[in-house]
Enzyme design. Structure first.
Site, PDB file in Angstrom:
ATOM      1  N   ASP A  13       0.964  -0.884   0.430  1.00  0.00           N
ATOM      2  CA  ASP A  13       0.142  -0.059   0.197  1.00  0.00           C
ATOM      3  C   ASP A  13       1.100   1.460   0.118  1.00  0.00           C
ATOM      4  OD1 ASP A  13      -2.837  -1.541   0.119  1.00  0.00           O
ATOM      5  OD2 ASP A  13      -1.994  -1.568   2.032  1.00  0.00           O
ATOM      6  N   LYS A  16       1.376   2.409  -4.989  1.00  0.00           N
ATOM      7  CA  LYS A  16       2.138   1.865  -6.433  1.00  0.00           C
ATOM      8  C   LYS A  16       1.088   1.304  -7.681  1.00  0.00           C
ATOM      9  CE  LYS A  16       2.266  -2.643  -4.646  1.00  0.00           C
ATOM     10  NZ  LYS A  16       2.131  -1.877  -3.116  1.00  0.00           N
ATOM     11  N   LYS A  18      -0.469   4.035  -7.903  1.00  0.00           N
ATOM     12  CA  LYS A  18      -0.856   5.491  -8.703  1.00  0.00           C
ATOM     13  C   LYS A  18       0.859   5.979  -9.383  1.00  0.00           C
ATOM     14  CE  LYS A  18       0.787   9.819  -7.510  1.00  0.00           C
ATOM     15  NZ  LYS A  18       0.751  11.607  -7.510  1.00  0.00           N
ATOM     16  N   GLY A  40      -4.445  -4.295  -3.616  1.00  0.00           N
ATOM     17  CA  GLY A  40      -5.413  -3.027  -4.297  1.00  0.00           C
ATOM     18  C   GLY A  40      -4.971  -1.799  -4.079  1.00  0.00           C
ATOM     19  N   HIS A  41      -4.931  -2.454  -5.609  1.00  0.00           N
ATOM     20  CA  HIS A  41      -3.659  -0.910  -6.278  1.00  0.00           C
ATOM     21  C   HIS A  41      -4.943   0.030  -6.496  1.00  0.00           C
ATOM     22  CE1 HIS A  41      -0.291  -3.198  -7.422  1.00  0.00           C
ATOM     23  NE2 HIS A  41      -0.714  -3.360  -5.785  1.00  0.00           N
ATOM     24  N   THR A  42      -4.968   1.519  -5.818  1.00  0.00           N
ATOM     25  CA  THR A  42      -5.748   2.772  -6.096  1.00  0.00           C
ATOM     26  C   THR A  42      -4.966   3.899  -7.116  1.00  0.00           C
ATOM     27  OG1 THR A  42      -6.150   2.498  -4.055  1.00  0.00           O
ATOM     28  CG2 THR A  42      -6.915   4.341  -4.683  1.00  0.00           C
ATOM     29  N   THR A 129      -5.952 -11.770   3.043  1.00  0.00           N
ATOM     30  CA  THR A 129      -6.715 -10.832   2.392  1.00  0.00           C
ATOM     31  C   THR A 129      -8.228 -11.958   2.512  1.00  0.00           C
ATOM     32  OG1 THR A 129      -5.806 -11.624   0.419  1.00  0.00           O
ATOM     33  CG2 THR A 129      -5.020  -9.563   1.790  1.00  0.00           C
ATOM     34  N   GLN A 230       1.477  -5.655  -3.436  1.00  0.00           N
ATOM     35  CA  GLN A 230       2.502  -6.252  -1.409  1.00  0.00           C
ATOM     36  C   GLN A 230       3.549  -5.498  -1.941  1.00  0.00           C
ATOM     37  OE1 GLN A 230       1.819  -9.266  -3.664  1.00  0.00           O
ATOM     38  NE2 GLN A 230      -0.478  -8.490  -3.116  1.00  0.00           N
ATOM     39  N   GLY A 308     -10.839  -3.309   3.570  1.00  0.00           N
ATOM     40  CA  GLY A 308     -11.653  -1.783   4.470  1.00  0.00           C
ATOM     41  C   GLY A 308     -11.006  -2.378   5.895  1.00  0.00           C
ATOM     42  N   ARG A 311      -5.762  -0.015   8.653  1.00  0.00           N
ATOM     43  CA  ARG A 311      -4.151  -0.385   8.424  1.00  0.00           C
ATOM     44  C   ARG A 311      -3.354   0.186  10.009  1.00  0.00           C
ATOM     45  NH1 ARG A 311      -3.583   2.471   2.589  1.00  0.00           N
ATOM     46  NH2 ARG A 311      -4.607   0.533   1.854  1.00  0.00           N
ATOM     47  N   ASP A 339       2.625  14.333   2.384  1.00  0.00           N
ATOM     48  CA  ASP A 339       1.182  15.229   2.476  1.00  0.00           C
ATOM     49  C   ASP A 339       0.649  14.629   3.943  1.00  0.00           C
ATOM     50  OD1 ASP A 339       0.726  13.546   0.509  1.00  0.00           O
ATOM     51  OD2 ASP A 339      -1.155  14.447   0.625  1.00  0.00           O
TER      52      ASP A 339
HETATM   53  P1  GDP Z   1      -0.836   0.718  -3.132  1.00  0.00           P
HETATM   54  O1  GDP Z   1      -1.874  -0.829  -3.106  1.00  0.00           O
HETATM   55  O2  GDP Z   1       0.402   0.346  -3.277  1.00  0.00           O
HETATM   56  O3  GDP Z   1      -0.967   1.083  -4.890  1.00  0.00           O
HETATM   57  O4  GDP Z   1      -1.101   1.510  -2.895  1.00  0.00           O
HETATM   58  P2  GDP Z   1      -3.007   1.795  -2.320  1.00  0.00           P
HETATM   59  O5  GDP Z   1      -3.440   1.643  -3.401  1.00  0.00           O
HETATM   60  O6  GDP Z   1      -3.356   0.251  -1.915  1.00  0.00           O
HETATM   61  O7  GDP Z   1      -2.766   2.500  -1.516  1.00  0.00           O
HETATM   62  C1  GDP Z   1      -2.724   4.113  -1.220  1.00  0.00           C
HETATM   63  C2  GDP Z   1      -3.311   4.880  -0.669  1.00  0.00           C
HETATM   64  O8  GDP Z   1      -2.541   6.000  -0.881  1.00  0.00           O
HETATM   65  C3  GDP Z   1      -4.417   4.942  -1.609  1.00  0.00           C
HETATM   66  O9  GDP Z   1      -5.926   5.378  -1.160  1.00  0.00           O
HETATM   67  C4  GDP Z   1      -3.809   6.277  -2.993  1.00  0.00           C
HETATM   68  O10 GDP Z   1      -4.210   6.680  -3.797  1.00  0.00           O
HETATM   69  C5  GDP Z   1      -3.224   7.148  -1.634  1.00  0.00           C
HETATM   70  N1  GDP Z   1      -2.087   7.832  -2.117  1.00  0.00           N
HETATM   71  C6  GDP Z   1      -0.972   7.415  -2.945  1.00  0.00           C
HETATM   72  N2  GDP Z   1      -0.447   8.431  -2.996  1.00  0.00           N
HETATM   73  C7  GDP Z   1      -0.627   9.234  -2.127  1.00  0.00           C
HETATM   74  C8  GDP Z   1       0.100  10.345  -1.702  1.00  0.00           C
HETATM   75  O11 GDP Z   1       1.516  11.163  -2.065  1.00  0.00           O
HETATM   76  N3  GDP Z   1      -0.616  11.162  -1.143  1.00  0.00           N
HETATM   77  C9  GDP Z   1      -1.779  10.556  -0.167  1.00  0.00           C
HETATM   78  N4  GDP Z   1      -2.581  11.694   0.520  1.00  0.00           N
HETATM   79  N5  GDP Z   1      -1.856   9.824  -0.947  1.00  0.00           N
HETATM   80  C10 GDP Z   1      -1.564   8.825  -1.661  1.00  0.00           C
HETATM   81  P1  IMO Z   2      -1.643  -4.240  -1.830  1.00  0.00           P
HETATM   82  O1  IMO Z   2      -0.786  -4.504  -3.736  1.00  0.00           O
HETATM   83  C1  IMO Z   2      -1.010  -4.976   2.147  1.00  0.00           C
HETATM   84  C2  IMO Z   2      -0.823  -8.187   3.977  1.00  0.00           C
HETATM   85  C3  IMO Z   2      -2.044  -9.156   4.112  1.00  0.00           C
HETATM   86  C4  IMO Z   2      -1.866 -10.071   5.246  1.00  0.00           C
HETATM   87  C5  IMO Z   2      -0.339 -11.053   4.543  1.00  0.00           C
HETATM   88  C6  IMO Z   2      -1.066 -12.041   3.720  1.00  0.00           C
HETATM   89  O2  IMO Z   2      -2.173  -3.408  -2.198  1.00  0.00           O
HETATM   90  O3  IMO Z   2       0.075  -3.472  -1.615  1.00  0.00           O
HETATM   91  P2  IMO Z   2      -2.305 -12.988   1.696  1.00  0.00           P
HETATM   92  O4  IMO Z   2      -3.563 -12.341   1.741  1.00  0.00           O
HETATM   93  O5  IMO Z   2      -1.618 -12.670   0.675  1.00  0.00           O
HETATM   94  O6  IMO Z   2      -2.143 -14.505   2.131  1.00  0.00           O
HETATM   95  O7  IMO Z   2      -1.998 -11.709   3.558  1.00  0.00           O
HETATM   96  O8  IMO Z   2      -0.288  -9.830   3.345  1.00  0.00           O
HETATM   97  N1  IMO Z   2      -0.755  -8.468   1.928  1.00  0.00           N
HETATM   98  C7  IMO Z   2      -1.167  -6.836   1.765  1.00  0.00           C
HETATM   99  N2  IMO Z   2      -1.545  -6.141   2.603  1.00  0.00           N
HETATM  100  N3  IMO Z   2      -0.910  -4.643   1.004  1.00  0.00           N
HETATM  101  C8  IMO Z   2      -1.317  -5.434  -0.344  1.00  0.00           C
HETATM  102  O9  IMO Z   2      -1.105  -5.028  -1.462  1.00  0.00           O
HETATM  103  C9  IMO Z   2      -1.302  -6.827   0.847  1.00  0.00           C
HETATM  104  N4  IMO Z   2      -1.223  -8.126   0.288  1.00  0.00           N
HETATM  105  C10 IMO Z   2      -1.369  -9.211   0.974  1.00  0.00           C
HETATM  106  O10 IMO Z   2      -2.278  -8.133   5.032  1.00  0.00           O
HETATM  107  O11 IMO Z   2      -0.576  -9.370   6.178  1.00  0.00           O
HETATM  108 MG    MG Z   3      -2.897  -2.016  -1.516  1.00  0.00          MG
END
Ligand code: GDP
Ligand code: IMO
Ligand code: MG
Length: 434
Positions: A13, A16, A18, A40-42, A129, A230, A308, A311, A339
Site C-alpha cells: 500500500d 504503487k 498511483k 488493491g492498487h488505487t 486477505t 504487496q 477495508g 492499517r 502530505d
Molecule cells: P498500492 O497498493 O501500493 O497501490 O497502494 P494503495 O492504493 O493500496 O494505497 C495507497 C493509498 O494512498 C491510495 O488510497 C492512494 O490513492 C493514496 N495515495 C497515493 N499516493 C499518495 C500521496 O502522495 N498522498 C496521499 N495523501 N495519498 C496518496
Molecule cells: P498491495 O499490492 C498490504 C498482507 C495481508 C496479510 C499478509 C498475507 O495492495 O500493496 P495474503 O492475502 O497474501 O495471504 O495476506 O499480507 N497483504 C497486503 N498488505 N497490501 C497488499 O497488497 C497486501 N497483500 C497482502 O494483510 O498480512
Molecule cells: Mg494496496
C-alpha cells in the site's frame, strides 16, 4: 532494452497503483509479475477513484499494453468484477489487456482453504486477505494447480472437480461447520457457480505466452515496466515469515514472474511512504499506539483498499528501508504520502535498532524479534505547509527538502519522484533523474 520495475519497499500500500499510472505514458507495456487479488492498487484522476486488484495499473492508457504475467494468480470471479467496473468507467480491457497462459487460477476451494487455515490458526493468524493466495501458490509448487491455459483444454471441469474433492477431504479433517464459511457473502456452492460463469470472461481475453511477448518487445526496443504488488517486507523469502504473502515480491520476482533474464532488469523504482503502515499480523518495529498513530491513520485514510481493514501506522523505518533497498537493488526512490504529515510539528524517523546485548543495527533483519529490539529515532522539523498543490521541486518547503535529503543520505539512493497527493497530477518528477 531493459525492463524497469516499480515495487513497494514496505508492507504494501505504498502507492504503487498511483505511481505506475503516472509512469505509464513513458512505457509501451505494463506487466504485473506476482501476487493476486490480495492487492488493491488505487488510482485517482478526473475526480474519480479506481481500485485494481489483478489488472495492471496502466489499463487507463489505451496505447499501452497491459499484461498479467505468469507469476500472477487470477481469480476469474474477482477478475470479471474488475472488468465490469472498468467497463462502467468506459474502459474496455479487450483493447489492451493480455493474460499469460501460465498464470495459475485461484479456485473457490482455495478461498475456502484460506478461511479454514486462518480459523485453525486462531490467535496466530496471518491476517490474510482471504483471497485464496496461500493455497493457490501451494498448489502451484505442489504441481497440482490449474492454469489459465488449462481453461482452453478439454477435461478442465474433471480436473477441477478432482482437485476440489481432494481439498474438501483435507478440510473435513478440521471438523468445522462449512456452512459458516461464506465467500464474498455466498455459500461455497453459490460462489462456485458464480466462479464458473466468470470463467468465460477470462477465456475471452487474449491468452498468450507472455514471456515470449515481453522478450520480443524488449528486443524490438519497446519500453516495458514491471508492476509489483504487496511489499518487500511481505516477500515469502525475506519478509517477516510466516507473516508474509506467498509470492516473491522483490525485483528478483520479475525474472520468474515474467520470464526475463536478470541481465534485462533496468531501473528499479522503490516506493516508500513517508511513514509506515501494515495490515494484518506480524512484527512492526516503529508501530505507534498513540495520537500520532491515530493522526497518520485518519489523515492518511489508512484503511485497506481490498479488505477495508484499518492499517496499523508507525514512523518511517530506515533499517527496514535499507534492507528492502539492498534486496531489490533499488536505483531510484519514490516517496509518497508525505502530505499526510503536513500539519506535524515534528516528524520521527527510525535510524537504527538496539537489539539483544545492546548492539546497534542499521539494517533490519526478520531475526530481530520485536520484543527484543528498541528503536532509536531522529526527530526532524515538520514543514507545516500544505504541499498538496505544489508541483515544482523548488517550491517545496525547506524542511521537507531537508527531510528528503536526510533519507537520501541515510539510504544512498536518490529520491526521483515525490508524490504529494493521491491524484495523478500531484506528482513531482525530478528533472535530474530523467
Ligand atoms: P498500492 O497498493 O501500493 O497501490 O497502494 P494503495 O492504493 O493500496 O494505497 C495507497 C493509498 O494512498 C491510495 O488510497 C492512494 O490513492 C493514496 N495515495 C497515493 N499516493 C499518495 C500521496 O502522495 N498522498 C496521499 N495523501 N495519498 C496518496
Ligand atoms: P498491495 O499490492 C498490504 C498482507 C495481508 C496479510 C499478509 C498475507 O495492495 O500493496 P495474503 O492475502 O497474501 O495471504 O495476506 O499480507 N497483504 C497486503 N498488505 N497490501 C497488499 O497488497 C497486501 N497483500 C497482502 O494483510 O498480512
Ligand atoms: Mg494496496
Amino acid at each position: 532494452m531493459k525492463i524497469d520495475v516499480i515495487l513497494g519497499l514496505q508492507w504494501g500500500d505504498e502507492g504503487k497503483g498511483k505511481i505506475v499510472d503516472v509512469f505509464t505514458p513513458r512505457y509501451d507495456i505494463i506487466a504485473r509479475f506476482q501476487g493476486g487479488p490480495n492487492a488493491g492498487h488505487t488510482l485517482e484522476f478526473g475526480g474519480q477513484k479506481h481500485v485494481l486488484h489483478t489488472i495492471p495499473s496502466g489499463i487507463f492508457h489505451k496505447s499501452t499494453k497491459n499484461i498479467i504475467g505468469n507469476g500472477v494468480i487470477i481469480d476469474p470471479y474477482i477478475f470479471s468484477k474488475e472488468v465490469e467496473k472498468l467497463l462502467e468507467a468506459k474502459v474496455d480491457v479487450k483493447d489492451n489487456l493480455l493474460v499469460s497462459n501460465k498464470s495459475h487460477l485461484i479456485l473457490p476451494i482455495h478461498r475456502l482453504l484460506d478461511a479454514v487455515y486462518e480459523k485453525a490458526k486462531g490467535k496466530e493468524k496471518i491476517g490474510s486477505t482471504l483471497k485464496g493466495i496461500g493455497p493457490c501458490y501451494t498448489d502451484k509448487v505442489s504441481r497440482i494447480g490449474l492454469r489459465v491455459g488449462d481453461l482452453l483444454q478439454k477435461g478442465f471441469k474433471d480436473k477441477y472437480m478432482a482437485l476440489r474433492d481432494k481439498h474438501l477431504a483435507v478440510i473435513a479433517a478440521y471438523g468445522f461447520d462449512l456452512e459458516a464459511f461464506k465467500i464474498d457473502n455466498m455459500s461455497f456452492e453459490t460462489y462456485e457457480q458464480a466462479w464458473f460463469t466468470s470463467v468465460d470472461v477470462l477465456k475471452s481475453m487474449p491468452i498468450i505466452d507472455s514471456e515470449i511477448y515481453i522478450n520480443k518487445a524488449l528486443a524490438e526496443g519497446k519500453k516495458v515496466l514491471a508492476e509489483g504488488a504487496q511489499g518487500s517486507l511481505l516477500d515469502v523469502e525475506f519478509g517477516s515469515y510466516p507473516f508474509v504473502t506467498s509470492s516473491n515480491t522483490l525485483a528478483s520476482g520479475v525474472c520468474s514472474g515474467l520470464g526475463v533474464s536478470p541481465h534485462k532488469i533496468g531501473r528499479v523504482f522503490g516506493i516508500f511512504k513517508a511513514y509506515c503502515t501494515r495490515v494484518g499480523s506480524g512484527p512492526f518495529p516503529t508501530e505507534l499506539f498513540d495520537t500520532d498513530g491515530k493522526r497518520l491513520q485518519d489523515l492518511g485514510h489508512e484503511f485497506g483498499s481490498t479488505t477495508g481493514r484499518a492499517r496499523r501506522c508507525g514512523w518511517l523505518d530506515l533499517p527496514a528501508l535499507r534492507y528492502a533497498i539492498m534486496l531489490n537493488g533499488v536505483t531510484d526512490l519514490v516517496i509518497t504520502k508525505a502530505d499526510v504529515m503536513d500539519t506535524f510539528e515534528t516528524i520521527k524517523v527510525a535510524k537504527s535498532y538496539t537489539v539483544i546485548d545492546g548492539k546497534t543495527e542499521n539494517l533490519y533483519s526478520s531475526e530481530f524479534l520485536s520484543e527484543e529490539l528498541s528503536v532509536n529515532y531522529d526527530v526532524l522539523e515538520g514543514w507545516q505547509t500544505d504541499i498538496t498543490k505544489l508541483n515544482k521541486e523548488q517550491d517545496l518547503p525547506e524542511q521537507f527538502k531537508a527531510y528528503i535529503s536526510y533519507v537520501e543520505k541515510a539510504t544512498r539512493v536518490p529520491v526521483s519522484i515525490i508524490s504529494v497527493g493521491p491524484d495523478r497530477t500531484q506528482s513531482i518528477i525530478r528533472d535530474a533523474a530523467f
